[in-house]
Motif scaffolding. Structure first.
Motif, mmCIF file in Angstrom:
data_model
loop_
_atom_site.group_PDB
_atom_site.id
_atom_site.type_symbol
_atom_site.label_atom_id
_atom_site.label_comp_id
_atom_site.label_asym_id
_atom_site.label_seq_id
_atom_site.Cartn_x
_atom_site.Cartn_y
_atom_site.Cartn_z
ATOM 1 N N GLU A 1 -3.675 0.010 -14.209
ATOM 2 C CA GLU A 1 -2.510 -0.699 -14.246
ATOM 3 C C GLU A 1 -1.855 -1.037 -12.977
ATOM 4 O OE1 GLU A 1 -1.883 -2.124 -17.510
ATOM 5 O OE2 GLU A 1 -3.210 -1.175 -18.546
ATOM 6 N N LEU A 2 -1.761 -0.397 -11.708
ATOM 7 C CA LEU A 2 -1.302 -1.136 -10.645
ATOM 8 C C LEU A 2 -1.847 -2.041 -10.328
ATOM 9 C CD1 LEU A 2 -0.256 2.976 -8.918
ATOM 10 C CD2 LEU A 2 1.276 0.821 -9.736
ATOM 11 N N ALA B 1 0.674 -1.463 -0.015
ATOM 12 C CA ALA B 1 0.119 -0.023 -0.381
ATOM 13 C C ALA B 1 0.815 1.343 0.612
ATOM 14 C CB ALA B 1 -0.848 0.117 1.542
ATOM 15 N N GLN B 2 2.158 1.361 1.144
ATOM 16 C CA GLN B 2 2.977 2.321 0.686
ATOM 17 C C GLN B 2 3.574 2.715 -0.770
ATOM 18 O OE1 GLN B 2 5.784 1.435 4.008
ATOM 19 N NE2 GLN B 2 4.474 2.789 5.445
ATOM 20 N N MET B 3 3.153 1.654 -0.515
ATOM 21 C CA MET B 3 4.131 1.372 -2.761
ATOM 22 C C MET B 3 3.164 2.462 -3.608
ATOM 23 S SD MET B 3 7.512 1.418 -1.784
ATOM 24 C CE MET B 3 8.617 1.055 -3.504
ATOM 25 N N ARG B 4 2.215 1.709 -2.990
ATOM 26 C CA ARG B 4 0.858 1.914 -3.966
ATOM 27 C C ARG B 4 1.105 3.373 -4.079
ATOM 28 N NH1 ARG B 4 -2.471 -1.118 -2.834
ATOM 29 N NH2 ARG B 4 -1.927 -3.152 -3.674
ATOM 30 N N THR B 5 1.123 4.235 -3.643
ATOM 31 C CA THR B 5 1.007 5.721 -2.464
ATOM 32 C C THR B 5 1.863 6.246 -3.410
ATOM 33 O OG1 THR B 5 -0.700 5.197 -1.072
ATOM 34 C CG2 THR B 5 0.199 6.948 -1.451
ATOM 35 N N LYS B 6 3.261 6.041 -2.946
ATOM 36 C CA LYS B 6 4.285 6.008 -3.547
ATOM 37 C C LYS B 6 4.228 6.416 -4.706
ATOM 38 C CE LYS B 6 7.506 6.268 0.014
ATOM 39 N NZ LYS B 6 9.014 5.581 0.882
ATOM 40 N N ALA C 1 4.278 10.128 -7.184
ATOM 41 C CA ALA C 1 5.266 10.102 -8.356
ATOM 42 C C ALA C 1 4.899 10.593 -9.799
ATOM 43 C CB ALA C 1 6.569 9.025 -8.854
ATOM 44 N N PHE C 2 3.788 9.337 -10.286
ATOM 45 C CA PHE C 2 3.370 9.620 -11.339
ATOM 46 C C PHE C 2 1.907 10.983 -11.547
ATOM 47 C CE2 PHE C 2 -1.261 9.451 -14.240
ATOM 48 C CZ PHE C 2 -0.161 8.996 -15.070
ATOM 49 N N GLU C 3 1.618 11.403 -10.612
ATOM 50 C CA GLU C 3 1.167 12.934 -10.718
ATOM 51 C C GLU C 3 2.236 14.331 -10.740
ATOM 52 O OE1 GLU C 3 -1.369 15.675 -7.574
ATOM 53 O OE2 GLU C 3 -1.747 13.228 -7.222
ATOM 54 N N GLN C 4 3.456 14.049 -10.122
ATOM 55 C CA GLN C 4 4.493 14.961 -9.449
ATOM 56 C C GLN C 4 4.949 14.794 -11.364
ATOM 57 O OE1 GLN C 4 7.324 14.630 -6.841
ATOM 58 N NE2 GLN C 4 8.662 16.122 -7.605
ATOM 59 N N THR C 5 5.074 13.679 -12.243
ATOM 60 C CA THR C 5 5.468 13.572 -12.946
ATOM 61 C C THR C 5 5.020 14.463 -13.807
ATOM 62 O OG1 THR C 5 6.962 11.305 -12.893
ATOM 63 C CG2 THR C 5 6.743 11.668 -14.951
ATOM 64 N N ILE C 6 3.987 13.688 -14.275
ATOM 65 C CA ILE C 6 3.017 15.026 -15.423
ATOM 66 C C ILE C 6 2.814 15.894 -15.320
ATOM 67 C CG2 ILE C 6 0.373 14.750 -15.786
ATOM 68 C CD1 ILE C 6 1.858 12.163 -17.195
#
Length: 64
Positions: free
Chosen positions: A61-62, A25-30, A34-39
């Motif tokens: 996809e996750l 769950a922690q890795m999914r949140t990170k 990261a995806f949102e920040q990259t976009i």
């Protein structure tokens, strides 16, 4: 005697499985953050509707 291979079936199910789920769950949140920040960095002109669609697709996809 163990051949050195890790087998989760040999481990107790209660404490370790909860820890594994918490870690996932922690890795999914990170990953989502990261995806949102990259976009936002690479595609600053993205509309909120497009961002929502991309996040939904990424989250689907996750889960696969």
């Amino acid at each position: 005697m163990s051949d050195g291979n890790f087998n989760r079936a040999l481990l107790p199910g209660h404490e370790l499985s909860a820890g594994i789920r918490a870690g996932k769950a922690q890795m999914r949140t990170k990953a989502q953050q990261a995806f949102e920040q990259t976009i936002r960095e690479f595609f600053p002109d993205t509309s909120p509707e497009q961002m929502t669609q991309m996040q939904e697709h990424f989250n689907n996809e996750l889960r696969k």
